[in-house]
Write a protein that holds these residues in place. Structure first.
Motif, PDB file in Angstrom:
ATOM      1  N   GLY A 258       5.099  -5.457  12.082  1.00 49.04           N
ATOM      2  CA  GLY A 258       5.338  -4.273  12.899  1.00 49.04           C
ATOM      3  C   GLY A 258       5.926  -3.141  12.074  1.00 49.04           C
ATOM      4  O   GLY A 258       5.846  -3.128  10.845  1.00 49.04           O
ATOM      5  N   ASN A 259       6.553  -2.195  12.765  1.00 50.67           N
ATOM      6  CA  ASN A 259       7.060  -0.980  12.130  1.00 50.67           C
ATOM      7  C   ASN A 259       8.583  -1.045  11.981  1.00 50.67           C
ATOM      8  O   ASN A 259       9.297  -1.159  12.974  1.00 50.67           O
ATOM      9  CB  ASN A 259       6.666   0.240  12.960  1.00 50.67           C
ATOM     10  N   LEU A 260       9.068  -0.979  10.744  1.00 46.91           N
ATOM     11  CA  LEU A 260      10.496  -1.078  10.453  1.00 46.91           C
ATOM     12  C   LEU A 260      11.006   0.270   9.945  1.00 46.91           C
ATOM     13  O   LEU A 260      10.312   0.960   9.196  1.00 46.91           O
ATOM     14  CB  LEU A 260      10.750  -2.151   9.393  1.00 46.91           C
ATOM     15  N   THR A 261      12.225   0.634  10.352  1.00 48.47           N
ATOM     16  CA  THR A 261      12.800   1.916   9.973  1.00 48.47           C
ATOM     17  C   THR A 261      14.051   1.711   9.113  1.00 48.47           C
ATOM     18  O   THR A 261      14.852   0.821   9.378  1.00 48.47           O
ATOM     19  CB  THR A 261      13.179   2.738  11.227  1.00 48.47           C
ATOM     20  N   PHE A 262      14.201   2.568   8.084  1.00 43.23           N
ATOM     21  CA  PHE A 262      15.329   2.478   7.162  1.00 43.23           C
ATOM     22  C   PHE A 262      15.971   3.851   7.003  1.00 43.23           C
ATOM     23  O   PHE A 262      15.288   4.874   7.047  1.00 43.23           O
ATOM     24  CB  PHE A 262      14.872   1.941   5.808  1.00 43.23           C
TER      25      PHE A 262
ATOM     26  N   GLY B  69       0.864  -1.176   0.000  1.00 46.74           N
ATOM     27  CA  GLY B  69       0.000   0.000   0.000  1.00 46.74           C
ATOM     28  C   GLY B  69       0.898   1.223   0.000  1.00 46.74           C
ATOM     29  O   GLY B  69       1.600   1.469   0.985  1.00 46.74           O
ATOM     30  N   HIS B  70       0.886   1.993  -1.074  1.00 45.14           N
ATOM     31  CA  HIS B  70       1.908   3.005  -1.313  1.00 45.14           C
ATOM     32  C   HIS B  70       1.558   4.334  -0.621  1.00 45.14           C
ATOM     33  O   HIS B  70       1.354   5.361  -1.265  1.00 45.14           O
ATOM     34  CB  HIS B  70       2.065   3.191  -2.820  1.00 45.14           C
ATOM     35  N   GLY B  71       1.504   4.298   0.725  1.00 44.10           N
ATOM     36  CA  GLY B  71       1.210   5.513   1.479  1.00 44.10           C
ATOM     37  C   GLY B  71       0.870   5.194   2.919  1.00 44.10           C
ATOM     38  O   GLY B  71       0.621   4.036   3.275  1.00 44.10           O
ATOM     39  N   ASN B  72       0.841   6.224   3.770  1.00 42.07           N
ATOM     40  CA  ASN B  72       0.588   5.987   5.199  1.00 42.07           C
ATOM     41  C   ASN B  72      -0.866   5.655   5.492  1.00 42.07           C
ATOM     42  O   ASN B  72      -1.174   5.053   6.526  1.00 42.07           O
ATOM     43  CB  ASN B  72       1.034   7.205   6.021  1.00 42.07           C
ATOM     44  N   GLU B  73      -1.800   6.032   4.605  1.00 40.90           N
ATOM     45  CA  GLU B  73      -3.206   5.744   4.847  1.00 40.90           C
ATOM     46  C   GLU B  73      -3.517   4.251   4.830  1.00 40.90           C
ATOM     47  O   GLU B  73      -4.495   3.802   5.427  1.00 40.90           O
ATOM     48  CB  GLU B  73      -4.092   6.461   3.822  1.00 40.90           C
ATOM     49  N   TYR B  74      -2.650   3.474   4.166  1.00 46.21           N
ATOM     50  CA  TYR B  74      -2.931   2.043   4.020  1.00 46.21           C
ATOM     51  C   TYR B  74      -2.687   1.252   5.306  1.00 46.21           C
ATOM     52  O   TYR B  74      -3.192   0.135   5.443  1.00 46.21           O
ATOM     53  CB  TYR B  74      -2.105   1.464   2.878  1.00 46.21           C
TER      54      TYR B  74
ATOM     55  N   ASN C 203       0.529 -10.172  10.027  1.00 46.48           N
ATOM     56  CA  ASN C 203       0.808 -10.156   8.590  1.00 46.48           C
ATOM     57  C   ASN C 203       0.775  -8.737   8.022  1.00 46.48           C
ATOM     58  O   ASN C 203       0.457  -8.523   6.853  1.00 46.48           O
ATOM     59  CB  ASN C 203      -0.164 -11.066   7.829  1.00 46.48           C
ATOM     60  N   THR C 204       1.120  -7.756   8.864  1.00 40.07           N
ATOM     61  CA  THR C 204       1.224  -6.372   8.402  1.00 40.07           C
ATOM     62  C   THR C 204       2.572  -5.777   8.808  1.00 40.07           C
ATOM     63  O   THR C 204       3.081  -6.043   9.896  1.00 40.07           O
ATOM     64  CB  THR C 204       0.105  -5.479   8.980  1.00 40.07           C
ATOM     65  N   THR C 205       3.132  -4.975   7.911  1.00 44.37           N
ATOM     66  CA  THR C 205       4.409  -4.303   8.162  1.00 44.37           C
ATOM     67  C   THR C 205       4.307  -2.867   7.662  1.00 44.37           C
ATOM     68  O   THR C 205       3.729  -2.615   6.605  1.00 44.37           O
ATOM     69  CB  THR C 205       5.561  -5.009   7.413  1.00 44.37           C
ATOM     70  N   SER C 206       4.844  -1.926   8.428  1.00 44.18           N
ATOM     71  CA  SER C 206       4.922  -0.543   7.985  1.00 44.18           C
ATOM     72  C   SER C 206       6.389  -0.162   7.801  1.00 44.18           C
ATOM     73  O   SER C 206       7.213  -0.398   8.683  1.00 44.18           O
ATOM     74  CB  SER C 206       4.271   0.398   8.998  1.00 44.18           C
ATOM     75  N   LEU C 207       6.701   0.403   6.639  1.00 47.82           N
ATOM     76  CA  LEU C 207       8.065   0.837   6.327  1.00 47.82           C
ATOM     77  C   LEU C 207       8.184   2.330   6.607  1.00 47.82           C
ATOM     78  O   LEU C 207       7.350   3.118   6.162  1.00 47.82           O
ATOM     79  CB  LEU C 207       8.372   0.563   4.853  1.00 47.82           C
ATOM     80  N   ASN C 208       9.214   2.698   7.337  1.00 49.34           N
ATOM     81  CA  ASN C 208       9.388   4.088   7.715  1.00 49.34           C
ATOM     82  C   ASN C 208      10.783   4.574   7.328  1.00 49.34           C
ATOM     83  O   ASN C 208      11.783   3.978   7.746  1.00 49.34           O
ATOM     84  CB  ASN C 208       9.186   4.258   9.225  1.00 49.34           C
ATOM     85  N   PHE C 209      10.841   5.634   6.526  1.00 53.17           N
ATOM     86  CA  PHE C 209      12.115   6.255   6.208  1.00 53.17           C
ATOM     87  C   PHE C 209      12.527   7.165   7.360  1.00 53.17           C
ATOM     88  O   PHE C 209      11.693   7.880   7.916  1.00 53.17           O
ATOM     89  CB  PHE C 209      12.010   7.093   4.932  1.00 53.17           C
TER      90      PHE C 209
ATOM     91  N   SER D 171       2.794  -1.278   4.254  1.00 54.69           N
ATOM     92  CA  SER D 171       2.408   0.124   4.060  1.00 54.69           C
ATOM     93  C   SER D 171       3.580   1.024   4.419  1.00 54.69           C
ATOM     94  O   SER D 171       4.673   0.544   4.728  1.00 54.69           O
ATOM     95  CB  SER D 171       1.187   0.464   4.917  1.00 54.69           C
ATOM     96  N   PHE D 172       3.351   2.345   4.406  1.00 55.84           N
ATOM     97  CA  PHE D 172       4.400   3.316   4.707  1.00 55.84           C
ATOM     98  C   PHE D 172       3.990   4.235   5.852  1.00 55.84           C
ATOM     99  O   PHE D 172       2.842   4.685   5.922  1.00 55.84           O
ATOM    100  CB  PHE D 172       4.695   4.191   3.483  1.00 55.84           C
ATOM    101  N   ASN D 173       4.954   4.513   6.718  1.00 52.93           N
ATOM    102  CA  ASN D 173       4.809   5.574   7.729  1.00 52.93           C
ATOM    103  C   ASN D 173       3.531   5.465   8.553  1.00 52.93           C
ATOM    104  O   ASN D 173       2.898   6.479   8.877  1.00 52.93           O
ATOM    105  CB  ASN D 173       4.859   6.958   7.058  1.00 52.93           C
ATOM    106  N   GLY D 174       3.157   4.236   8.887  1.00 48.12           N
ATOM    107  CA  GLY D 174       1.971   4.029   9.701  1.00 48.12           C
ATOM    108  C   GLY D 174       2.278   3.164  10.907  1.00 48.12           C
ATOM    109  O   GLY D 174       3.431   3.013  11.311  1.00 48.12           O
TER     110      GLY D 174
END
Length: 319
Positions: free
Chosen positions: A275-279, A94-99, A126-132, A117-120
């Motif tokens: 969970g929430n992963l940071t890069f 999901g290409h955004g934080n809303e997802y 079975n969900t992961t959020s990618l955070n820059f 998803s991103f930034n969420g």
């Protein structure tokens, strides 16, 4: 003997508790991948990077990939997920934080699909959020702006107040010279071109000569306007030097396509955590873009050394 059994029981209980605290891992083996974008993959910035990431996955893993545009509500997202599931997709971006919120609600119905998803805030197994780590990205961009301003007036056209790159950019400017005036204006939207240009006109009237348009939907028209005025910009999300080396001093680049391929690799090997992963810079998914010839070589060397030090130590120049 009794004490030994008790100690063993306590040890076993501790191990079980530790295991339960760890993030769940994907079971692995990528079958097919899907991408949901809120607007379009043809914006030449954020959406395009997501699409390029899917092409990399397709090429590297020889799997079918799908994408759907205009996925801007939970209802349409759920319908798209159902369609992807019927096609055998087991990794959805999901290409955004809303997802993140959408996927938290939908994912329990699809335990065989991993949702990214991103930034969420990803809450299910079975969900992961990618955070820059966008603060550092903004910081180094701010240093370039602070070094290059002639009027000591710099502008930030942010989309929202929560963007960490905005505070980072401000602090980066201050690292060069605390006396530089930094004006921050909020568009309140990622792609409201008209409002962004109206705010830019006010900044230009206030003798602003370097602007950071931190919104991927409106940054291109902002940079084009700055080019017309003979002013400078710091590009956002993509390396935007192709818009003009005379205007784009450098860009704060998030290599979304590289991150997508990295995530697919982790998923395929059963190593993608929930969970929430940071890069960050050290993961090679954030960088500064090509420098304008107007930026002097001595400063570039100093800045690149600071970035390399940050990669090794995690410390910014002001720390």
């Amino acid at each position: 003997m009794h004490k030994t059994l008790v100690k063993f029981g306590i040890l076993l209980l501790c191990l079980l508790l530790l295991a339960s605290c760890r993030q769940s891992m994907s079971t692995g083996k990528l079958e097919k991948a899907g991408l949901l974008v809120p607007d379009t993959v043809n914006d030449q910035v954020w959406g395009t990077k997501g699409y390029k990431g899917m092409l990399k996955i397709q090429s590297h893993y020889n799997v079918e990939v799908y994408y759907k545009e205009g996925m801007n509500s939970e209802m349409v997202v759920e319908r798209a997920v159902k369609e992807f599931d019927q096609k055998g997709v087991n990794l959805i971006f999901g290409h955004g934080n809303e997802y993140a919120a959408y996927f938290n609600n939908i994912s329990k119905k699809y335990p065989d699909i991993h949702f990214v998803s991103f930034n969420g805030d990803a809450k299910n197994d079975n969900t992961t959020s990618l955070n820059f780590e966008a603060y550092a990205m903004g910081f180094f961009g701010g240093m370039v702006a602070g070094h290059m301003t002639k009027t000591n007036n710099i502008g930030i056209l942010a989309a929202f107040e929560w963007q960490p790159e905005v505070e980072g950019f401000y602090q980066g400017v201050s690292e060069i010279d605390e006396g530089i005036n930094v004006q921050i204006q909020y568009v309140g939207n990622w792609d409201n071109d008209n409002k962004a240009i109206a705010l830019l006109d006010k900044m230009i009237a206030n003798k602003t000569d370097v602007v950071y348009p931190a919104g991927d939907g409106y940054n291109v028209p902002v940079i084009e306007k700055l080019k017309e005025e003979g002013l400078y910009a710091i590009g956002y999300i993509s390396d935007q030097s192709d818009l003009g080396e005379s205007v784009v001093l450098t860009s704060t680049v998030q290599h979304v396509d590289v991150l997508y391929e990295l995530v697919a690799k982790k998923f395929n090997e059963g190593e993608l955590e929930s969970g929430n992963l940071t890069f960050d810079f050290e993961d090679e998914v954030i960088s500064l873009g090509k420098f304008s010839p107007d930026v002097d070589e001595e400063f570039k060397k100093e800045l690149n050394a600071a970035i390399e030090n940050y990669k090794k130590t995690g410390k910014l120049p002001n720390e």
